[in-house]
Write a protein that holds these residues in place. Structure first.
Motif, PDB file in Angstrom:
ATOM      1  N   LEU A 136       0.820  -1.189  -0.098  1.00  0.00           N
ATOM      2  CA  LEU A 136       0.100   0.001  -0.349  1.00  0.00           C
ATOM      3  C   LEU A 136       1.093   1.048   0.239  1.00  0.00           C
ATOM      4  O   LEU A 136       0.010   2.180   0.266  1.00  0.00           O
ATOM      5  CB  LEU A 136      -0.880  -0.038   0.859  1.00  0.00           C
ATOM      6  CG  LEU A 136      -2.573  -0.422   0.668  1.00  0.00           C
ATOM      7  CD1 LEU A 136      -3.250  -1.431   2.254  1.00  0.00           C
ATOM      8  CD2 LEU A 136      -2.769  -1.510   0.108  1.00  0.00           C
ATOM      9  N   ASP A 137       1.583   1.317  -0.137  1.00  0.00           N
ATOM     10  CA  ASP A 137       2.808   2.321  -0.963  1.00  0.00           C
ATOM     11  C   ASP A 137       2.698   2.655  -2.081  1.00  0.00           C
ATOM     12  O   ASP A 137       2.451   1.747  -2.854  1.00  0.00           O
ATOM     13  CB  ASP A 137       4.597   1.842  -0.554  1.00  0.00           C
ATOM     14  CG  ASP A 137       5.961   2.948  -1.047  1.00  0.00           C
ATOM     15  OD1 ASP A 137       5.265   3.430  -2.119  1.00  0.00           O
ATOM     16  OD2 ASP A 137       6.467   3.180   0.304  1.00  0.00           O
ATOM     17  N   ALA A 154      -4.992  -6.399  11.827  1.00  0.00           N
ATOM     18  CA  ALA A 154      -5.042  -7.382  10.558  1.00  0.00           C
ATOM     19  C   ALA A 154      -7.001  -6.800   9.848  1.00  0.00           C
ATOM     20  O   ALA A 154      -7.005  -6.490   8.617  1.00  0.00           O
ATOM     21  CB  ALA A 154      -5.237  -8.951  10.251  1.00  0.00           C
ATOM     22  N   ASP A 155      -7.752  -6.297  10.624  1.00  0.00           N
ATOM     23  CA  ASP A 155      -9.259  -6.610  10.129  1.00  0.00           C
ATOM     24  C   ASP A 155      -9.225  -4.749   9.883  1.00  0.00           C
ATOM     25  O   ASP A 155      -9.605  -4.901   8.772  1.00  0.00           O
ATOM     26  CB  ASP A 155      -9.771  -6.290  11.418  1.00  0.00           C
ATOM     27  CG  ASP A 155      -9.513  -5.565  12.732  1.00  0.00           C
ATOM     28  OD1 ASP A 155      -8.395  -5.311  12.875  1.00  0.00           O
ATOM     29  OD2 ASP A 155     -10.088  -5.368  14.243  1.00  0.00           O
ATOM     30  N   SER A 156      -8.684  -3.785  10.648  1.00  0.00           N
ATOM     31  CA  SER A 156      -8.256  -2.881  10.013  1.00  0.00           C
ATOM     32  C   SER A 156      -7.534  -1.981   8.680  1.00  0.00           C
ATOM     33  O   SER A 156      -8.434  -1.667   7.319  1.00  0.00           O
ATOM     34  CB  SER A 156      -7.734  -1.895  11.050  1.00  0.00           C
ATOM     35  OG  SER A 156      -8.469  -2.143  12.186  1.00  0.00           O
ATOM     36  N   GLN A 157      -6.850  -3.502   8.480  1.00  0.00           N
ATOM     37  CA  GLN A 157      -5.880  -3.266   7.149  1.00  0.00           C
ATOM     38  C   GLN A 157      -6.386  -4.130   5.781  1.00  0.00           C
ATOM     39  O   GLN A 157      -6.505  -3.202   5.108  1.00  0.00           O
ATOM     40  CB  GLN A 157      -4.760  -4.716   7.577  1.00  0.00           C
ATOM     41  CG  GLN A 157      -3.950  -4.295   6.291  1.00  0.00           C
ATOM     42  CD  GLN A 157      -2.844  -3.208   5.737  1.00  0.00           C
ATOM     43  OE1 GLN A 157      -3.001  -2.616   6.800  1.00  0.00           O
ATOM     44  NE2 GLN A 157      -2.049  -3.307   4.290  1.00  0.00           N
ATOM     45  N   LEU A 158      -7.595  -4.754   6.344  1.00  0.00           N
ATOM     46  CA  LEU A 158      -8.333  -4.802   4.822  1.00  0.00           C
ATOM     47  C   LEU A 158      -9.131  -3.909   4.883  1.00  0.00           C
ATOM     48  O   LEU A 158      -9.579  -3.562   3.455  1.00  0.00           O
ATOM     49  CB  LEU A 158      -9.311  -6.478   5.676  1.00  0.00           C
ATOM     50  CG  LEU A 158     -10.362  -7.139   4.661  1.00  0.00           C
ATOM     51  CD1 LEU A 158      -9.693  -7.199   3.254  1.00  0.00           C
ATOM     52  CD2 LEU A 158     -11.130  -8.051   5.627  1.00  0.00           C
ATOM     53  N   ILE A 159      -9.627  -2.864   5.880  1.00  0.00           N
ATOM     54  CA  ILE A 159     -10.422  -1.949   5.594  1.00  0.00           C
ATOM     55  C   ILE A 159     -10.083  -0.754   4.810  1.00  0.00           C
ATOM     56  O   ILE A 159     -10.147  -0.395   3.902  1.00  0.00           O
ATOM     57  CB  ILE A 159     -11.059  -1.212   6.642  1.00  0.00           C
ATOM     58  CG1 ILE A 159     -12.864  -2.071   7.632  1.00  0.00           C
ATOM     59  CG2 ILE A 159     -12.137   0.146   6.345  1.00  0.00           C
ATOM     60  CD1 ILE A 159     -12.480  -2.016   8.441  1.00  0.00           C
ATOM     61  N   ALA A 160      -8.387  -0.886   4.731  1.00  0.00           N
ATOM     62  CA  ALA A 160      -7.514   0.073   4.577  1.00  0.00           C
ATOM     63  C   ALA A 160      -7.508  -0.534   2.753  1.00  0.00           C
ATOM     64  O   ALA A 160      -7.399   0.213   2.143  1.00  0.00           O
ATOM     65  CB  ALA A 160      -6.284   0.394   4.967  1.00  0.00           C
ATOM     66  N   SER A 190       0.062   2.672   4.238  1.00  0.00           N
ATOM     67  CA  SER A 190       1.134   2.321   4.648  1.00  0.00           C
ATOM     68  C   SER A 190       1.561   1.925   5.654  1.00  0.00           C
ATOM     69  O   SER A 190       2.280   1.066   6.783  1.00  0.00           O
ATOM     70  CB  SER A 190       2.223   2.632   4.126  1.00  0.00           C
ATOM     71  OG  SER A 190       2.790   3.954   4.271  1.00  0.00           O
ATOM     72  N   ARG A 191       1.050   2.607   6.785  1.00  0.00           N
ATOM     73  CA  ARG A 191       1.161   2.477   8.277  1.00  0.00           C
ATOM     74  C   ARG A 191       0.967   0.986   8.795  1.00  0.00           C
ATOM     75  O   ARG A 191      -0.863   0.579   8.091  1.00  0.00           O
ATOM     76  CB  ARG A 191       0.202   3.651   9.068  1.00  0.00           C
ATOM     77  CG  ARG A 191      -0.826   3.381   9.218  1.00  0.00           C
ATOM     78  CD  ARG A 191      -1.898   4.433   9.772  1.00  0.00           C
ATOM     79  NE  ARG A 191      -0.975   5.537   8.339  1.00  0.00           N
ATOM     80  CZ  ARG A 191      -1.654   7.451   9.843  1.00  0.00           C
ATOM     81  NH1 ARG A 191      -2.749   7.050  10.041  1.00  0.00           N
ATOM     82  NH2 ARG A 191      -2.168   8.481   8.475  1.00  0.00           N
ATOM     83  N   PRO A 192       1.128   0.860   9.400  1.00  0.00           N
ATOM     84  CA  PRO A 192       0.654  -0.532   9.774  1.00  0.00           C
ATOM     85  C   PRO A 192      -0.033  -0.535  10.706  1.00  0.00           C
ATOM     86  O   PRO A 192      -0.728   0.253  11.406  1.00  0.00           O
ATOM     87  CB  PRO A 192       2.051  -1.231  11.067  1.00  0.00           C
ATOM     88  CG  PRO A 192       2.964  -0.717  10.782  1.00  0.00           C
ATOM     89  CD  PRO A 192       2.441   1.078  10.272  1.00  0.00           C
ATOM     90  N   ARG A 193      -1.743  -1.569  10.504  1.00  0.00           N
ATOM     91  CA  ARG A 193      -3.044  -1.931  11.305  1.00  0.00           C
ATOM     92  C   ARG A 193      -2.793  -3.193  11.536  1.00  0.00           C
ATOM     93  O   ARG A 193      -2.598  -3.827  11.035  1.00  0.00           O
ATOM     94  CB  ARG A 193      -3.772  -1.336  10.470  1.00  0.00           C
ATOM     95  CG  ARG A 193      -3.593  -0.049   9.476  1.00  0.00           C
ATOM     96  CD  ARG A 193      -4.838   0.861   9.047  1.00  0.00           C
ATOM     97  NE  ARG A 193      -4.558   1.711   8.419  1.00  0.00           N
ATOM     98  CZ  ARG A 193      -3.748   2.613   7.541  1.00  0.00           C
ATOM     99  NH1 ARG A 193      -2.507   1.861   6.786  1.00  0.00           N
ATOM    100  NH2 ARG A 193      -4.145   3.725   7.813  1.00  0.00           N
TER     101      ARG A 193
END
Length: 385
Positions: free
Chosen positions: A113-114, A182-188, A177-180
Motif C-alpha cells: 500500500l505504498d 488485520a481487520d483494520s488492514q482489510l478495510i484500508a 502504508s502504516r501498520p494496522r
C-alpha cells in the motif's frame, strides 16, 4: 480540476462509522486463516497456481479482454493459437500470471500500500508485453510503470492533473502504508483500492495494476487461497458502479468532512467486504475435506465411465489431497490392488491429471486438472452461480 491531495479526502471513513465493518473484517480474516488447514501445503500450492490462472482470467474479463481457461492453459504450455487476436489475449493472460508472481515477491520488500507499488505492479505486467500487445484501441502504446503525462477523463470522473500525481501519491502512502491490525488492514485495502483507481495514475492499465496491488496487499490474509478478483468479476457493473459512487463529492454536512463522499466510501467498503465474505465462504466449502472426498470420487467415476481409470484410485487420490505427496509404492498400496494393476491405476491417474509428479520416480501429489474443475471446484470460472 483536482490538484491538491486534500481533494481526495477522506482516505478512510471516520472511526466511529467503522465498528460494524471491523467486526465483519475480523470474521473474514479468521475464516481465511482456517482455510490453511483444509489441505496439505503441497495441495495448497497447486491451488495457488490454479488461482493465478483464474485471477488472470477474471481481471482481464473485467477489462473485456479475457480468453477462455483452456486457451490460458494452452498458453502456459507454450501452445498459442494461430488466430492473432486469440494469441494476443493468451499472451496478456500469461503476462498477468507472471506479473502476479512478481508482485508477490515485490511485496516482501515494498509495502503493497505504498503508492510506489502501483508502478511496480504496472511494470510487472506491461514489461512482459511487446508494443503491439500494449497498444490501446486509440493507438497509444502504454509504457510500463510510466505515470501519465497528460490529463484524462474516465467516464464522468476527471482524475487529478497529471503534474499533481506525485503529491497525491505521497499522501496515499503516508496514510495507507502504516501498520494496522488485520481487520483494520482489510478495510484500508478496500479504501486504497478505490482511491488508487480514482487517481488513475497511468494512461492505461489502471484497473489491472490496481487489482495486482490489491492482490499483493491481500496476500497476508488470502495466502493465495481465495481471490477478490473472482468476486469483483461476478458483477462488473456493480463493481464499477460502487467505484463511481465513491467518486462523488461530499453530499452535505452529514456526509463526513472531506471533499469526497464518506457515504459512498462506506458503501464501497461494505461492497468489498461482501465480496470477501462470499469468496472465503466459496473456497471454504470447496476445500472442506468431506465434500472434497465426494468430489474426488465423482471425478474418478467420470474417468472410470470412460474406461480410463478404476474406482480404487479414489482413496489414494484423496489421501494426497489431504495428507500430501505419497511415494509411488504407497499410492499403489492404497489402491488395494496387486502391484501390476496398481501401477496401471497410478499411470491412469497421472494421465487424467488428477495427480501429478515431477519425474517418473518422484512422489505423487494432488493436482487440479482443467477438465475436472467443474467437479472438483464447481463454478470456479462461473459468473452467475
Amino acid at each position: 480540476m483536482y490538484e491538491s491531495p486534500h481533494q481526495f479526502l477522506p482516505l478512510q471513513p471516520a472511526e466511529h462509522r467503522l465498528e460494524t465493518y471491523r467486526e465483519r473484517a475480523s470474521i473474514i480474516v479468521n475464516r481465511a486463516a482456517e482455510l490453511g488447514g483444509q489441505a496439505h501445503s503441497v495441495t495448497r500450492e497447486a491451488l495457488r497456481e490454479l488461482l493465478r490462472s483464474m485471477n488472470s482470467y477474471y481481471s482481464n474479463r473485467i477489462e473485456g479482454q479475457s480468453t477462455t481457461p483452456k486457451n490460458i492453459d494452452a498458453a502456459l504450455h507454450q501452445n498459442f493459437s494461430t488466430r492473432p487476436e486469440i494469441a494476443r489475449l493468451q499472451r496478456i493472460a500469461v503476462a498477468h500470471i507472471e506479473a502476479e508472481k512478481e508482485v508477490e515477491r515485490q511485496a516482501m520488500t515494498v509495502q503493497p500500500l505504498d503508492a510506489r507499488f502501483i508502478t511496480l505492479a504496472h511494470g510487472a505486467l506491461y514489461s512482459r508485453l511487446g508494443p503491439a500487445d500494449r497498444t490501446t484501441r486509440d493507438g497509444l502504446v502504454v509504457e510500463p510503470a510510466m505515470l501519465r503525462q497528460m490529463d484524462v477523463t474516465v467516464g464522468r470522473h476527471n482524475p487529478p492533473a497529471w503534474q499533481s500525481l506525485p503529491r497525491f501519491m505521497d499522501t496515499f502512502t503516508e496514510h495507507y502504508s502504516r501498520p494496522r491490525p488485520a481487520d483494520s488492514q482489510l478495510i484500508a485495502i478496500a479504501c486504497a483500492h478505490h482511491r488508487m483507481a480514482w487517481l488513475h495514475p497511468f494512461v492505461d492499465g489502471n484497473g489491472r495494476a490496481t487489482r495486482l496491488q490489491t492482490h499483493a496487499a491481500m496476500w497476508p490474509i488470502t495466502r493465495g487461497l481465495w481471490s477478490v478478483n473472482r468476486g469483483l468479476a461476478r458483477g462488473v457493473e456493480e463493481y464499477y458502479g460502487h467505484l463511481a459512487a465513491a467518486d462523488a463529492p461530499r453530499q452535505g454536512d452529514l456526509d463526513g468532512r472531506g471533499n469526497l463522499t464518506q457515504k459512498g466510501l462506506i458503501e464501497w467498503v461494505d461492497y468489498f467486504l461482501r465480496v470477501c465474505e462470499d469468496q472465503v465462504a466459496y473456497m471454504s466449502s470447496m476445500l472442506a475435506l468431506d465434500s472434497m472426498k465426494t468430489k474426488i470420487k465423482a471425478a474418478v467415476q467420470i474417468e472410470a465411465a470412460k474406461g480410463l481409470l478404476r474406482e480404487e484410485a479414489v482413496l489414494p487420490i484423496y489421501h494426497v489431497f489431504a495428507a500430501g505427496p505419497a511415494s509411488r509404492g504407497e499410492f499403489i498400496q492404497m489402491t488395494g490392488l496387486g502391484e501390476r494393476t496398481g501401477r496401471s491405476v497410478l499411470s491412469a491417474a497421472l494421465k487424467c491429471g488428477l495427480v501429478a509428479s515431477e519425474t517418473s520416480r518422484a512422489p505423487v501429489r494432488f493436482a487440479f486438472p482443467l477438465d475436472a474443475l467443474p467437479v472438483l471446484l464447481p463454478a470456479l470460472y462461473g459468473i452467475g452461480e
